[in-house]
Write an enzyme that holds these catalytic residues in place. Structure first.
Site: not given
Ligand SMILES: NC(=O)c1ccc[n+]([C@@H]2O[C@H](COP(=O)([O-])OP(=O)(O)OC[C@H]3O[C@@H](n4cnc5c(N)ncnc54)[C@H](OP(=O)(O)O)[C@@H]3O)[C@@H](O)[C@H]2O)c1
Length: 332
Positions: A11, A199, A203
């Site tokens: 995201v 999940d 929501k």
């Molecule tokens: N993916 C979807 O389709 C979607 C849809 C709706 C809502 N969401 C929500 O959006 C949010 C992000 O989802 P995502 O899919 O983008 O997750 P993701 O791909 O796992 O990305 C998480 C990011 O957070 C960073 N991170 C994790 N722990 C950290 C820490 N301690 N310090 C600094 N950075 C940290 C990670 O860093 P690194 O990259 O360096 O590991 C990564 O860049 C979640 O709350 C999810 O529920 C996601």
């Protein structure tokens, strides 16, 4: 408007892409220039799906959240507790608006965070937390603001909807449909949060707060996932003129009791929700004057989620300030 992005995964990287590619449009629409001043993620050396250029990097997102050159923090790390919670709380306590896609965080801590924000006139926005690109909270909070809502019914999890669609249309069993979803990148390596209905419950809890003015309360939601369903169940449903969908539902009884459930439900083929297949999400809202409204679209994926996040940023840039849940958080 100076933006700090905490989290550069699916995201976060898509939010950067959107801000970079549609920056001119956003300026025209808001009269403001959107500038990313700092970003944060764990691993600085990881290849990312976005251009970082010379944007400042913070390894600790709570430091980013307190920076003087950040007006709005976008939190896209995830998780109800830990660093995501600390980042959002730090941002609000340091006078920054917050936009987040984190449904787990908002379902658990949203009311307290909204109270902090509302006390000092900051915006806490989380449209992206419910159904990705689909503007369901905006529809409830703005378009249907004049209605008493009597019911919500939604396909809130694209992974489950994909699995059920494949089991129905392809005749494959649950394990094969799940493996397919994982192969296509629709399901996480650990898919329990999705298939167990958690999940969807997060929501639903957030939607309920906006629709009915009641604090999100995960404990009051009956939750049943889809793992026990078989191709036979889906075949039977088809013979009976419908299909099975994992629905999140909230119904207000005439006595004022709110019944909240996430469970597999038989949906007759002549209902709009029966025609929502694959990874799409949809929510049917019933208001006393508007009647039934259905919103539908891409409920997940980086770009779809970025669309909702940046729409929240546009609202902030335009100076719109609104209670996070549509009513004062102190009244929830
Ligand atoms: N993916 C979807 O389709 C979607 C849809 C709706 C809502 N969401 C929500 O959006 C949010 C992000 O989802 P995502 O899919 O983008 O997750 P993701 O791909 O796992 O990305 C998480 C990011 O957070 C960073 N991170 C994790 N722990 C950290 C820490 N301690 N310090 C600094 N950075 C940290 C990670 O860093 P690194 O990259 O360096 O590991 C990564 O860049 C979640 O709350 C999810 O529920 C996601």
């Amino acid at each position: 408007m100076r933006i700090g992005i905490a989290g550069l995964g699916n995201v976060g990287a898509a939010v950067m892409q959107l801000l970079q590619s549609n920056g001119d449009l956003l300026s025209v629409r808001t009269g403001k220039k959107f500038e990313i001043t700092a970003v944060s993620a764990r691993d600085k050396n990881k290849a990312r799906n976005c251009m970082l250029g010379d944007i400042d990097w913070e390894t600790d997102p709570s430091i980013l959240a307190a920076r003087a050159d950040v007006d709005v923090v976008v939190e896209v790390i995830g998780g109800a507790e830990g660093i995501a919670h600390k980042t959002v709380e730090t941002a609000l306590k340091n006078g920054k608006h917050v936009v987040t896609a984190n449904k787990a965080l908002i379902a658990v801590h949203g009311v307290v965070l909204a109270q902090i924000a509302e006390k000092v006139g900051l915006q806490l926005s989380f449209e992206a937390a419910v159904c990705g690109a689909v503007p369901v909270l905006k529809t409830l909070r703005e378009g249907l603001a004049a209605n008493r809502i009597s019911s919500l019914r939604g396909i809130l999890n694209g992974t489950c909807n994909y699995i059920l669609s494949r089991m129905e249309q392809g005749g494959v069993d649950f394990a094969a449909a799940l493996a397919e979803a994982q192969q296509k990148g629709y399901a996480e390596t650990n898919p329990r949060n999705d298939i167990d209905g958690i999940d969807s419950a997060n929501k639903l809890a957030i939607m309920v707060a906006v629709a009915f003015g009641r604090a999100p309360d995960l404990d009051s939601i009956f939750v049943e996932g889809i793992a026990a369903l078989t191709p036979n169940d889906l075949r039977d449903a088809r013979m009976r003129g419908g299909c099975i969908k994992l629905l999140g539902t909230a119904d207000l009884t005439p006595q004022g009791e709110l019944i909240q459930r996430v469970q597999p439900v038989f949906v007759p083929h002549n209902e709009a929700l029966a025609r929502v297949s694959g990874v799409l999400n949809a929510v049917e809202i019933t208001g006393d004057f508007a009647g039934k409204i259905i919103v539908q679209g891409q409920g997940a994926g980086g770009t779809a989620t970025a669309s909702a996040i940046v729409a929240d940023l546009v609202d902030i840039a335009r100076g719109h300030r609104d209670c996070a849940f549509g009513v004062a958080a102190s009244a929830l």
